[in-house]
Design an enzyme around this catalytic site. Structure first.
Site, PDB file in Angstrom:
ATOM      1  N   ASP A  18     -49.467 -26.381 -24.406  1.00  0.00           N
ATOM      2  CA  ASP A  18     -48.550 -25.964 -23.350  1.00  0.00           C
ATOM      3  C   ASP A  18     -48.398 -27.136 -22.399  1.00  0.00           C
ATOM      4  O   ASP A  18     -49.315 -27.960 -22.260  1.00  0.00           O
ATOM      5  CB  ASP A  18     -49.131 -24.746 -22.611  1.00  0.00           C
ATOM      6  N   LYS A  60     -33.194  -7.741 -30.857  1.00  0.00           N
ATOM      7  CA  LYS A  60     -33.936  -7.927 -29.605  1.00  0.00           C
ATOM      8  C   LYS A  60     -32.969  -7.985 -28.415  1.00  0.00           C
ATOM      9  O   LYS A  60     -33.192  -7.341 -27.382  1.00  0.00           O
ATOM     10  CB  LYS A  60     -34.754  -9.216 -29.686  1.00  0.00           C
ATOM     11  N   LYS A 118     -13.823  14.383 -15.568  1.00  0.00           N
ATOM     12  CA  LYS A 118     -13.803  15.127 -14.302  1.00  0.00           C
ATOM     13  C   LYS A 118     -15.137  14.976 -13.563  1.00  0.00           C
ATOM     14  O   LYS A 118     -15.164  14.718 -12.352  1.00  0.00           O
ATOM     15  CB  LYS A 118     -13.557  16.621 -14.592  1.00  0.00           C
TER      16      LYS A 118
HETATM   17  N1  LIG Z   1     -42.989 -11.570 -20.344  1.00  0.00           N
HETATM   18  C1  LIG Z   1     -42.523 -10.550 -21.026  1.00  0.00           C
HETATM   19  O1  LIG Z   1     -42.739  -9.367 -20.658  1.00  0.00           O
HETATM   20  C2  LIG Z   1     -41.744 -10.776 -22.292  1.00  0.00           C
HETATM   21  C3  LIG Z   1     -41.520  -9.690 -23.165  1.00  0.00           C
HETATM   22  C4  LIG Z   1     -40.831  -9.916 -24.352  1.00  0.00           C
HETATM   23  C5  LIG Z   1     -40.329 -11.187 -24.622  1.00  0.00           C
HETATM   24  N2  LIG Z   1     -40.528 -12.217 -23.740  1.00  0.00           N
HETATM   25  C6  LIG Z   1     -39.979 -13.542 -24.090  1.00  0.00           C
HETATM   26  O2  LIG Z   1     -41.040 -14.396 -24.441  1.00  0.00           O
HETATM   27  C7  LIG Z   1     -40.731 -15.743 -24.105  1.00  0.00           C
HETATM   28  C8  LIG Z   1     -41.842 -16.310 -23.242  1.00  0.00           C
HETATM   29  O3  LIG Z   1     -41.924 -15.542 -22.049  1.00  0.00           O
HETATM   30  P1  LIG Z   1     -43.141 -15.695 -21.041  1.00  0.00           P
HETATM   31  O4  LIG Z   1     -43.016 -14.530 -20.086  1.00  0.00           O
HETATM   32  O5  LIG Z   1     -44.421 -15.922 -21.766  1.00  0.00           O
HETATM   33  O6  LIG Z   1     -42.712 -17.033 -20.281  1.00  0.00           O
HETATM   34  P2  LIG Z   1     -43.623 -17.953 -19.349  1.00  0.00           P
HETATM   35  O7  LIG Z   1     -42.672 -18.710 -18.490  1.00  0.00           O
HETATM   36  O8  LIG Z   1     -44.703 -17.165 -18.697  1.00  0.00           O
HETATM   37  O9  LIG Z   1     -44.312 -18.979 -20.353  1.00  0.00           O
HETATM   38  C9  LIG Z   1     -43.660 -20.050 -20.980  1.00  0.00           C
HETATM   39  C10 LIG Z   1     -44.664 -21.158 -21.210  1.00  0.00           C
HETATM   40  O10 LIG Z   1     -44.034 -22.203 -21.948  1.00  0.00           O
HETATM   41  C11 LIG Z   1     -44.515 -23.444 -21.465  1.00  0.00           C
HETATM   42  N3  LIG Z   1     -43.577 -24.494 -21.879  1.00  0.00           N
HETATM   43  C12 LIG Z   1     -42.295 -24.672 -21.522  1.00  0.00           C
HETATM   44  N4  LIG Z   1     -41.761 -25.712 -22.195  1.00  0.00           N
HETATM   45  C13 LIG Z   1     -42.729 -26.177 -23.014  1.00  0.00           C
HETATM   46  C14 LIG Z   1     -42.786 -27.225 -23.980  1.00  0.00           C
HETATM   47  N5  LIG Z   1     -41.701 -27.995 -24.236  1.00  0.00           N
HETATM   48  N6  LIG Z   1     -43.942 -27.427 -24.633  1.00  0.00           N
HETATM   49  C15 LIG Z   1     -44.994 -26.635 -24.398  1.00  0.00           C
HETATM   50  N7  LIG Z   1     -45.016 -25.639 -23.502  1.00  0.00           N
HETATM   51  C16 LIG Z   1     -43.890 -25.414 -22.824  1.00  0.00           C
HETATM   52  C17 LIG Z   1     -44.632 -23.237 -19.989  1.00  0.00           C
HETATM   53  O11 LIG Z   1     -45.501 -24.183 -19.395  1.00  0.00           O
HETATM   54  C18 LIG Z   1     -45.173 -21.806 -19.916  1.00  0.00           C
HETATM   55  O12 LIG Z   1     -46.571 -21.780 -19.881  1.00  0.00           O
HETATM   56  C19 LIG Z   1     -39.379 -15.693 -23.413  1.00  0.00           C
HETATM   57  O13 LIG Z   1     -38.352 -16.022 -24.317  1.00  0.00           O
HETATM   58  C20 LIG Z   1     -39.265 -14.254 -22.977  1.00  0.00           C
HETATM   59  O14 LIG Z   1     -37.886 -13.864 -22.883  1.00  0.00           O
HETATM   60  C21 LIG Z   1     -41.249 -12.030 -22.611  1.00  0.00           C
HETATM   61  N1  LIG Z   2     -17.254  23.278 -21.204  1.00  0.00           N
HETATM   62  C1  LIG Z   2     -18.473  22.785 -20.973  1.00  0.00           C
HETATM   63  O1  LIG Z   2     -19.145  22.238 -21.895  1.00  0.00           O
HETATM   64  C2  LIG Z   2     -19.072  22.891 -19.588  1.00  0.00           C
HETATM   65  C3  LIG Z   2     -20.459  22.650 -19.420  1.00  0.00           C
HETATM   66  C4  LIG Z   2     -20.993  22.763 -18.151  1.00  0.00           C
HETATM   67  C5  LIG Z   2     -20.178  23.093 -17.072  1.00  0.00           C
HETATM   68  N2  LIG Z   2     -18.845  23.286 -17.249  1.00  0.00           N
HETATM   69  C6  LIG Z   2     -18.021  23.623 -16.079  1.00  0.00           C
HETATM   70  O2  LIG Z   2     -17.639  24.983 -16.175  1.00  0.00           O
HETATM   71  C7  LIG Z   2     -16.381  25.190 -15.548  1.00  0.00           C
HETATM   72  C8  LIG Z   2     -15.455  25.866 -16.523  1.00  0.00           C
HETATM   73  O3  LIG Z   2     -15.285  25.038 -17.653  1.00  0.00           O
HETATM   74  P1  LIG Z   2     -14.575  25.542 -18.999  1.00  0.00           P
HETATM   75  O4  LIG Z   2     -14.849  24.497 -20.010  1.00  0.00           O
HETATM   76  O5  LIG Z   2     -14.951  26.959 -19.277  1.00  0.00           O
HETATM   77  O6  LIG Z   2     -13.046  25.482 -18.547  1.00  0.00           O
HETATM   78  P2  LIG Z   2     -11.773  26.148 -19.273  1.00  0.00           P
HETATM   79  O7  LIG Z   2     -10.605  25.345 -18.832  1.00  0.00           O
HETATM   80  O8  LIG Z   2     -12.039  26.299 -20.719  1.00  0.00           O
HETATM   81  O9  LIG Z   2     -11.697  27.602 -18.629  1.00  0.00           O
HETATM   82  C9  LIG Z   2     -11.236  27.870 -17.334  1.00  0.00           C
HETATM   83  C10 LIG Z   2     -10.590  29.234 -17.333  1.00  0.00           C
HETATM   84  O10 LIG Z   2     -10.246  29.562 -16.003  1.00  0.00           O
HETATM   85  C11 LIG Z   2      -9.015  30.258 -16.020  1.00  0.00           C
HETATM   86  N3  LIG Z   2      -8.443  30.215 -14.682  1.00  0.00           N
HETATM   87  C12 LIG Z   2      -7.993  29.140 -13.986  1.00  0.00           C
HETATM   88  N4  LIG Z   2      -7.600  29.517 -12.754  1.00  0.00           N
HETATM   89  C13 LIG Z   2      -7.818  30.852 -12.659  1.00  0.00           C
HETATM   90  C14 LIG Z   2      -7.634  31.813 -11.622  1.00  0.00           C
HETATM   91  N5  LIG Z   2      -7.156  31.439 -10.428  1.00  0.00           N
HETATM   92  N6  LIG Z   2      -7.969  33.067 -11.885  1.00  0.00           N
HETATM   93  C15 LIG Z   2      -8.469  33.423 -13.079  1.00  0.00           C
HETATM   94  N7  LIG Z   2      -8.670  32.580 -14.095  1.00  0.00           N
HETATM   95  C16 LIG Z   2      -8.350  31.301 -13.872  1.00  0.00           C
HETATM   96  C17 LIG Z   2      -8.219  29.567 -17.088  1.00  0.00           C
HETATM   97  O11 LIG Z   2      -7.163  30.373 -17.559  1.00  0.00           O
HETATM   98  C18 LIG Z   2      -9.303  29.309 -18.130  1.00  0.00           C
HETATM   99  O12 LIG Z   2      -9.381  30.327 -19.089  1.00  0.00           O
HETATM  100  C19 LIG Z   2     -15.913  23.816 -15.106  1.00  0.00           C
HETATM  101  O13 LIG Z   2     -16.194  23.613 -13.753  1.00  0.00           O
HETATM  102  C20 LIG Z   2     -16.728  22.880 -15.960  1.00  0.00           C
HETATM  103  O14 LIG Z   2     -16.887  21.602 -15.329  1.00  0.00           O
HETATM  104  C21 LIG Z   2     -18.292  23.222 -18.493  1.00  0.00           C
END
Ligand SMILES: NC(=O)c1ccc[n+]([C@@H]2O[C@H](COP(=O)([O-])OP(=O)(O)OC[C@H]3O[C@@H](n4cnc5c(N)ncnc54)[C@H](O)[C@@H]3O)[C@@H](O)[C@H]2O)c1
Ligand SMILES: NC(=O)c1ccc[n+]([C@@H]2O[C@H](COP(=O)([O-])OP(=O)(O)OC[C@H]3O[C@@H](n4cnc5c(N)ncnc54)[C@H](O)[C@@H]3O)[C@@H](O)[C@H]2O)c1
Ligand SMILES: NC(=O)c1ccc[n+]([C@@H]2O[C@H](COP(=O)([O-])OP(=O)(O)OC[C@H]3O[C@@H](n4cnc5c(N)ncnc54)[C@H](O)[C@@H]3O)[C@@H](O)[C@H]2O)c1
Ligand SMILES: NC(=O)c1ccc[n+]([C@@H]2O[C@H](COP(=O)([O-])OP(=O)(O)OC[C@H]3O[C@@H](n4cnc5c(N)ncnc54)[C@H](O)[C@@H]3O)[C@@H](O)[C@H]2O)c1
Lengths: 299, 299, 299, 299
Positions: D32, D172, D241
């Protein structure tokens, strides 16, 4: 230093960028794994290299425009790579979008060989690449940046100096995070508009005139939270209420608004922290706190 | 019809709105559960009513500016409510933000009594309410809207006719959905910028010049997806890649980006649907499809 | 008090529940808006009422099984409603799933008329309703609950006394929150397994033997966080790392894992709060804190 | 082949694993980066190596237990690494948690040198590591797996043969995805219970007896969706909506339920797809479809 350029990666972005450099008079040697890409550069006035090493040989700038850091490291350090030939006084410029830590790793590997690097990812798209109108988010040593400016001026029409190396990558990732996520949020809003029975042109007309379309970066943030003012223009409690209405509306018309539903939970945290009557931009200091940043907003 | 106005709900918004109407020469009778609110209206030139019914008696317009639909229904239909006294030729105008279905429920209860309703929620905040500079999103019958225009012109500086009754509420909920969610997304981006070592002023400077800060409603959407063009300016595959970079960066610096992480999942769906090489605005037709909307974008 | 029952709402759930009551010997008078539903009850041995008021007359218990609170309030208080006829010594039992605040509202309206209420939503489904094997989550005054028990015993095979009125609704909503959300999370895990090339039977076999399938309520929570032990079995830092791996894997195979990606953000908050080396069940005290709950876990 | 083991990575997990191997009679040579870690192994009966190469020399198995793939690749291929000394007939076993693609990359690099690999990440935690009670998720060639079994049997109390190499890592990651996410969902449910005024012991008592606590892998899935039966036990419409009720309740008491709010959006998609009256396990085929998987569930 020669004004020749080695350009590696001639895809959707790289080919128009390298072609513009060739047309602007730079000697561009290009390399791509695809032979047809290299040929297309030759047609635009560049020359073709058989390897990245070949492209880099004798170049003043070596530019990479490749998919990911893995490709850049291969183009640099594998057999036949840039590192084998790049000149000591050349500047390596990566313009691909990669992570700041990857930029650092590459810069430090090059630094061991005494090669300067600029990190310069780009904003906008292939259309602007073709028009030489990219936004270039450059960072690196000021001296290197100064030398590279004439090269950037061909590829882009705006270069922002982002400071120390790595900041270009940082701001690029943040910028795209925002623009790309915002796209998905915009899609949620317009879909909700349409499903709830609205004309989307009306929705767009309205939103283009409000914060919804204008965004927070120009008005609300500078006027409120960034200058420390959290007196409610629009209070958190009402923002939370309005998102609740939107969630109910979306459920009725079966529009999935994953981003908006996450935003609603964040406002619950803001309310639970006792900020319900503050301006709704208070979401920003709360999020900073969740990330463990210090209380003071560095603005 | 008299030009007198009954105004119920004199809170943060209602008080300045009613006060402006009084100052503009309308005879405004106000009612609020809080006596101090009613008194403040009197100071601005209105008169005080002892109940909502009292405020509504003999008025040409009856306006509500109350927290939620529950409050409006109480002010209308409970004992001492507006419905007891409102004249047959008066117009009931709700300007509170409520759900379209709640607007419909109220309109239909009033319709049974032959009373016309306008649905006119407002954009912007209390500051604009005080300045008479609200954005009024009005919907209802054209004849009623025409009559109400002079009233709206006092409270706001822009009225958008949103069409059939209920559309005002619709567009208001959508607009706030977008503006309020965008606030939380903006906070994620700036927190990520700072935590990753960036100057947030630089981040803001860059984003203000790109889609990240400009938004999609003015450029990308009208130029691409809304006109049916999905040829990649910026492809889904790269948007997905860039969000992946942002997620890795955020995990490194422990910034919770719930909205951005949801956006990333949406792009996975877009890619799985085979649209990886389309423009990243393809997220919009995919979301429309998930919501069961027809293929054609109504634009 | 008579042992007769008025039953309103004879749908998927109400019909089998009322039928079971009739078969068990209760005199059940049923009412539903659908005549065929009422007839089905008659076949099961109940009688048919022409209105909710009719069903409630002379009954010892009046039960509602209707879709939502709106329907219940209509069945109670509209013309021809239960409130017109229900006896002073009868108990009103709502078994529909509604919000605690709705339960409170209904109970208080009934309370003004001196009528006792039980709140008794049900767990499980129509299959268990038919078998008289529902889980009944009853709450209300002890005396009323005692009287109703014989009725519950016919409809369900388990009644949990949830205490003061409203707690039945509370626990029902929480329970379904968990069961219904867990279903969606399970679908994410199995979809990710399959898309990443794994045999889902193997995945199920493994998870059935670990916390993934066994859950936290029986082992980890009682052994760790609920007894105040946060010494890491599995540390937050590794949980966060492993979710990061899952997010990368999911992005590679384009599986949308919205719930898992939200979980990852929550672990970022836990890490940012300085708990990275604590046991991963530390997510619970952190979430409690975000919700503004006091530090001590009431266990 | 000798029964000696080289063990690299003696941290939280590695040290207890290696110690168990030493105590079980294997000759364990550990390495390193931290000397104190190596010393701790010596106390447990192992020997200390000065490098990974030294630890691997003459060993029949070489095991790594390191943080991430980067560390494993360093320990294998850097100067002084395992690859310099590992014998042709030795088996390399990685037990760290890494991505399947990282496992593949390492296996193929070793394959070029004709060295066999087993992928064997572990479930559970340090406590189980100390007790020799890990869950070992092994995958690789049957012959190698057979040889390694006696080693696994010391470290773990369950080895699951996951089939072809890489499947150990797959299962990744899936397993931890589920277990770790479920922890966060459990925290949401209990926090919501408490904030809404419920005794969490009651909530736990109820949920332990329903699907909420029992999970879907043993009952609902095998009985319904996995055998192709989607006749509603509990219909999608009601699940949707009920999550709506939970979202409203959570908003009232300011409990952030990011995971539950995402689940609610997923049910909106299921409803929009026309499956509202199917069993709520229909969320699984819908998610599979979003991920682009074929219609038939491979069960
Ligand atoms: N830290 C995380 O949680 C994590 C998770 C998944 C992937 N990664 C990936 O892993 C890689 C390394 O991440 P890290 O967190 O260990 O980074 P880091 O910065 O902690 O470590 C990098 C190391 O590389 C050394 N370095 C840089 N240039 C060099 C060279 N030319 N020769 C030799 N050493 C050199 C640095 O001195 C340092 O110690 C990155 O690509 C990162 O995206 C990190
Ligand atoms: N469909 C879904 O998967 C779902 C899930 C969760 C919540 N919701 C919510 O439930 C509500 C109803 O949704 P939906 O899918 O049943 O709608 P929809 O359009 O299928 O039904 C609405 C009904 O209301 C009636 N209506 C409108 N104005 C009216 C009035 N003044 N008097 C009497 N009837 C009237 C219409 O004729 C219609 O039959 C909405 O607020 C929606 O966001 C829907
Ligand atoms: N396309 C856009 O709109 C856009 C906008 C801004 C930034 N970007 C970024 O620019 C970079 C390039 O994107 P693109 O759209 O041009 O990608 P692309 O896939 O179109 O092009 C990449 C090119 O690199 C070549 N290549 C790969 N490995 C190589 C190697 N080792 N040697 C030589 N050539 C190799 C490929 O053959 C291909 O031609 C990415 O980082 C991207 O995120 C793209
Ligand atoms: N504040 C804003 O920036 C803003 C912006 C746009 C829209 N809105 C919307 O405007 C509406 C009002 O918001 P607000 O900020 O003025 O709320 P507020 O809470 O400040 O004012 C509401 C007023 O209504 C009164 N009230 C409640 N029930 C009543 C009843 N039955 N009869 C008479 N008076 C009653 C209260 O006493 C209170 O003075 C809300 O729907 C809100 O969403 C607010």
């Amino acid at each position: 230093m020669s004004a020749s350029i080695g350009f590696v990666g001639l895809g959707t972005m790289g080919l128009p960028m390298a072609s513009n450099l060739a047309r602007a008079g730079f000697a561009v040697k290009g390399f791509d794994l695809s032979a047809s890409a290299t040929e297309a550069l030759v047609e635009a006035g560049g020359t073709s290299a058989a390897s990245a090493a070949e492209a880099a040989r004798d170049a003043g700038f070596v530019i990479t425009m490749l998919p990911t850091a893995k490709h850049i490291e291969a183009a640099l350090f594998n057999a036949g790579g840039i590192a084998e030939t790049i000149a000591q006084d050349a500047i390596f410029i990566n313009m691909s979008t990669i992570l700041p830590e990857e930029t650092d790793r590459i810069a430090s590997a090059l630094g061991e060989r005494n090669i300067a690097m600029i990190d310069a990812p780009v904003g906008r798209s292939a259309i602007e690449a073709a028009r030489g109108a990219l936004l270039i988010l450059a960072s690196g040593a000021p001296e290197a940046m100064k030398r590279a400016q004439s090269v950037f001026d061909v590829m882009g029409n705006q270069t922002i100096d982002c400071g120390a190396l790595g900041n270009g990558s940082r701001v690029k990732v943040i910028n795209n995070f925002m623009g790309v996520s915002l796209n998905a949020l915009t899609a949620e809003a317009l879909t909700l508009a349409e499903a709830s029975g609205l004309d989307i042109r009306l929705a767009l007309e309205v939103m283009r005139g409000t914060i919804a379309g204008i965004g927070h970066m120009r008005v609300t943030y500078p006027n409120k939270v960034l200058k420390g003012d959290l007196i409610a223009g629009f209070p958190v409690d009402l923002a939370h209420k309005d998102l609740g209405l939107a969630l109910q509306l979306a459920a009725q018309v079966n529009v999935p608004i994953y981003m908006g539903s996450a935003a609603a939970q964040t406002y619950s945290i803001v309310r639970a922290s006792g900020r319900g009557r503050q301006d709704y931009t208070a979401v920003y200091p709360v999020l900073r706190e969740l990330a463990g940043l210090p209380e003071e907003i560095p603005y």
